[in-house]
Design an enzyme around this catalytic site. Structure first.
Site, PDB file in Angstrom:
ATOM      1  N   ASN A  12      18.172  50.677  -5.829  1.00  0.00           N
ATOM      2  CA  ASN A  12      17.064  49.906  -6.418  1.00  0.00           C
ATOM      3  C   ASN A  12      16.756  48.614  -5.661  1.00  0.00           C
ATOM      4  O   ASN A  12      15.946  47.819  -6.093  1.00  0.00           O
ATOM      5  CB  ASN A  12      17.347  49.614  -7.901  1.00  0.00           C
ATOM      6  CG  ASN A  12      18.525  48.671  -8.083  1.00  0.00           C
ATOM      7  OD1 ASN A  12      19.197  48.320  -7.097  1.00  0.00           O
ATOM      8  ND2 ASN A  12      18.792  48.253  -9.301  1.00  0.00           N
ATOM      9  N   LYS A  14      15.655  46.247  -2.121  1.00  0.00           N
ATOM     10  CA  LYS A  14      14.611  46.302  -1.086  1.00  0.00           C
ATOM     11  C   LYS A  14      15.215  46.675   0.265  1.00  0.00           C
ATOM     12  O   LYS A  14      16.256  46.170   0.640  1.00  0.00           O
ATOM     13  CB  LYS A  14      13.942  44.928  -0.973  1.00  0.00           C
ATOM     14  CG  LYS A  14      13.029  44.807   0.233  1.00  0.00           C
ATOM     15  CD  LYS A  14      12.245  43.520   0.219  1.00  0.00           C
ATOM     16  CE  LYS A  14      11.658  43.180   1.580  1.00  0.00           C
ATOM     17  NZ  LYS A  14      10.842  44.245   2.163  1.00  0.00           N
ATOM     18  N   PHE A  69      -0.548  53.915 -10.598  1.00  0.00           N
ATOM     19  CA  PHE A  69       0.763  54.438 -10.956  1.00  0.00           C
ATOM     20  C   PHE A  69       0.633  55.716 -11.764  1.00  0.00           C
ATOM     21  O   PHE A  69      -0.268  55.850 -12.596  1.00  0.00           O
ATOM     22  CB  PHE A  69       1.564  53.400 -11.751  1.00  0.00           C
ATOM     23  CG  PHE A  69       1.911  52.185 -10.948  1.00  0.00           C
ATOM     24  CD1 PHE A  69       2.820  52.266  -9.892  1.00  0.00           C
ATOM     25  CD2 PHE A  69       1.332  50.955 -11.221  1.00  0.00           C
ATOM     26  CE1 PHE A  69       3.147  51.151  -9.134  1.00  0.00           C
ATOM     27  CE2 PHE A  69       1.653  49.823 -10.474  1.00  0.00           C
ATOM     28  CZ  PHE A  69       2.558  49.926  -9.431  1.00  0.00           C
ATOM     29  N   TRP A  71       2.299  56.826 -14.217  1.00  0.00           N
ATOM     30  CA  TRP A  71       2.428  56.724 -15.684  1.00  0.00           C
ATOM     31  C   TRP A  71       1.133  56.231 -16.351  1.00  0.00           C
ATOM     32  O   TRP A  71       1.004  56.292 -17.562  1.00  0.00           O
ATOM     33  CB  TRP A  71       3.646  55.857 -16.085  1.00  0.00           C
ATOM     34  CG  TRP A  71       3.724  54.529 -15.406  1.00  0.00           C
ATOM     35  CD1 TRP A  71       3.163  53.363 -15.812  1.00  0.00           C
ATOM     36  CD2 TRP A  71       4.418  54.233 -14.188  1.00  0.00           C
ATOM     37  NE1 TRP A  71       3.441  52.359 -14.932  1.00  0.00           N
ATOM     38  CE2 TRP A  71       4.222  52.855 -13.931  1.00  0.00           C
ATOM     39  CE3 TRP A  71       5.205  54.976 -13.299  1.00  0.00           C
ATOM     40  CZ2 TRP A  71       4.762  52.214 -12.816  1.00  0.00           C
ATOM     41  CZ3 TRP A  71       5.737  54.337 -12.189  1.00  0.00           C
ATOM     42  CH2 TRP A  71       5.520  52.987 -11.964  1.00  0.00           C
ATOM     43  N   GLU A 108       9.737  57.950   0.302  1.00  0.00           N
ATOM     44  CA  GLU A 108       9.493  58.033  -1.150  1.00  0.00           C
ATOM     45  C   GLU A 108       9.514  59.479  -1.673  1.00  0.00           C
ATOM     46  O   GLU A 108       8.982  59.769  -2.747  1.00  0.00           O
ATOM     47  CB  GLU A 108       8.162  57.316  -1.482  1.00  0.00           C
ATOM     48  CG  GLU A 108       8.128  56.623  -2.825  1.00  0.00           C
ATOM     49  CD  GLU A 108       9.291  55.698  -3.087  1.00  0.00           C
ATOM     50  OE1 GLU A 108      10.159  56.096  -3.898  1.00  0.00           O
ATOM     51  OE2 GLU A 108       9.364  54.605  -2.527  1.00  0.00           O
TER      52      GLU A 108
HETATM   53  P1  ATP Z   1      10.773  48.051   1.696  1.00  0.00           P
HETATM   54  O1  ATP Z   1       9.469  48.829   1.740  1.00  0.00           O
HETATM   55  O2  ATP Z   1      10.506  46.583   1.701  1.00  0.00           O
HETATM   56  O3  ATP Z   1      11.772  48.511   2.696  1.00  0.00           O
HETATM   57  P2  ATP Z   1      11.904  49.689  -0.390  1.00  0.00           P
HETATM   58  O4  ATP Z   1      11.346  50.822   0.351  1.00  0.00           O
HETATM   59  O5  ATP Z   1      13.386  49.633  -0.513  1.00  0.00           O
HETATM   60  O6  ATP Z   1      11.414  48.318   0.275  1.00  0.00           O
HETATM   61  P3  ATP Z   1      10.591  50.572  -2.798  1.00  0.00           P
HETATM   62  O7  ATP Z   1      11.559  51.019  -3.837  1.00  0.00           O
HETATM   63  O8  ATP Z   1       9.886  51.599  -1.987  1.00  0.00           O
HETATM   64  O9  ATP Z   1      11.309  49.535  -1.832  1.00  0.00           O
HETATM   65  O10 ATP Z   1       9.566  49.600  -3.504  1.00  0.00           O
HETATM   66  C1  ATP Z   1       8.434  49.050  -2.849  1.00  0.00           C
HETATM   67  C2  ATP Z   1       8.401  47.558  -3.002  1.00  0.00           C
HETATM   68  O11 ATP Z   1       8.900  47.150  -4.279  1.00  0.00           O
HETATM   69  C3  ATP Z   1       9.319  46.833  -1.998  1.00  0.00           C
HETATM   70  O12 ATP Z   1       8.626  46.333  -0.892  1.00  0.00           O
HETATM   71  C4  ATP Z   1       9.969  45.768  -2.770  1.00  0.00           C
HETATM   72  O13 ATP Z   1      10.112  44.494  -2.303  1.00  0.00           O
HETATM   73  C5  ATP Z   1       9.689  45.964  -4.171  1.00  0.00           C
HETATM   74  N1  ATP Z   1      11.019  46.067  -4.781  1.00  0.00           N
HETATM   75  C6  ATP Z   1      12.118  46.655  -4.266  1.00  0.00           C
HETATM   76  N2  ATP Z   1      13.191  46.473  -5.078  1.00  0.00           N
HETATM   77  C7  ATP Z   1      12.750  45.755  -6.115  1.00  0.00           C
HETATM   78  C8  ATP Z   1      13.358  45.224  -7.279  1.00  0.00           C
HETATM   79  N3  ATP Z   1      14.655  45.428  -7.538  1.00  0.00           N
HETATM   80  N4  ATP Z   1      12.558  44.516  -8.148  1.00  0.00           N
HETATM   81  C9  ATP Z   1      11.255  44.330  -7.891  1.00  0.00           C
HETATM   82  N5  ATP Z   1      10.615  44.807  -6.799  1.00  0.00           N
HETATM   83  C10 ATP Z   1      11.349  45.499  -5.920  1.00  0.00           C
HETATM   84 MG    MG Z   2       9.990  52.312  -0.066  1.00  0.00          MG
END
Ligand code: ATP
Ligand code: MG
Length: 176
Positions: A12, A14, A69, A71, A108
């Site tokens: 979860n 980033k 989204f 949902w 994703e």
């Molecule tokens: P990045 O694209 O920066 O590498 P990610 O692929 O790990 O991040 P995702 O789960 O794909 O992150 O989510 C997309 C965006 O949501 C990210 O750019 C990020 O900063 C934000 N995000 C990630 N983790 C969290 C969190 N725990 N709480 C809120 N927002 C988040």
């Molecule tokens: Mg991502």
């Protein structure tokens, strides 16, 4: 080239998508052809413009036109999204069967499975049929056990802090 392996970047925190892109850029620099299919991405992100400069060595593909989204979607929008995701997955299977690249990033893809847009079994079958030398990277939260079982690298990025919790919204160039 030796046997290609399977990577999973989950958790979860980033850094999953950016880690996958970083890996792709490294591999690209040593003469590998990289394809990245980004699932469920409606919004433009900074990496699209940067990676455009690396074409045709690093190519990014997106199939979803549906914004917003899942949902919040009504049944018609969900059906449209499902059709677009299926097109993306057909493209992935074709890329695999015709061996179009050395590194394949499925960004994703975990959300595609957790939202029941493509079954985990289909993704497992696709991975089992990959060319011997192809390296595949899968990203997204909540990697299913079946995917973890067949992967070789499994990295979980856990969030300890995120500025979102301080009320700082997503920033251009950092989050997107
Ligand atoms: P990045 O694209 O920066 O590498 P990610 O692929 O790990 O991040 P995702 O789960 O794909 O992150 O989510 C997309 C965006 O949501 C990210 O750019 C990020 O900063 C934000 N995000 C990630 N983790 C969290 C969190 N725990 N709480 C809120 N927002 C988040
Ligand atoms: Mg991502």
């Amino acid at each position: 080239m030796e046997k290609g392996l399977i990577h999973v970047y989950t958790g979860n925190g980033k850094g999953k998508t950016t880690a996958a892109i970083g890996q792709g850029i490294r591999a690209c620099g040593t003469g590998n052809k990289v394809y990245m299919v980004q699932f469920l991405k409606g919004q433009d992100t900074g990496e699209l413009l940067t990676l455009k400069k690396l074409e045709p060595d690093f190519k990014v593909f997106r199939f979803e036109k549906t914004k917003g989204f899942i949902w919040n979607m009504d049944e018609t929008e969900k059906r449209q999204l499902k059709a677009q995701v299926n097109s993306a997955f057909d493209f992935v299977k074709n890329t695999i069967s015709t061996c179009q690249c050395d590194i394949l990033i499925l960004d994703e893809i975990m959300s595609v499975m957790s939202n029941d847009l493509i079954s985990t079994n289909c993704v497992v079958d696709m991975l089992k049929s990959k060319p011997y030398k192809m390296e595949v990277i899968l990203t997204g939260r909540n990697a299913p056990d079946e995917i973890v079982d067949i992967a070789n690298y499994v990295c979980e990025i856990n969030s300890i802090k995120h500025p979102y919790e301080e009320g700082i919204p997503a920033r251009k160039g950092i989050e997107y």
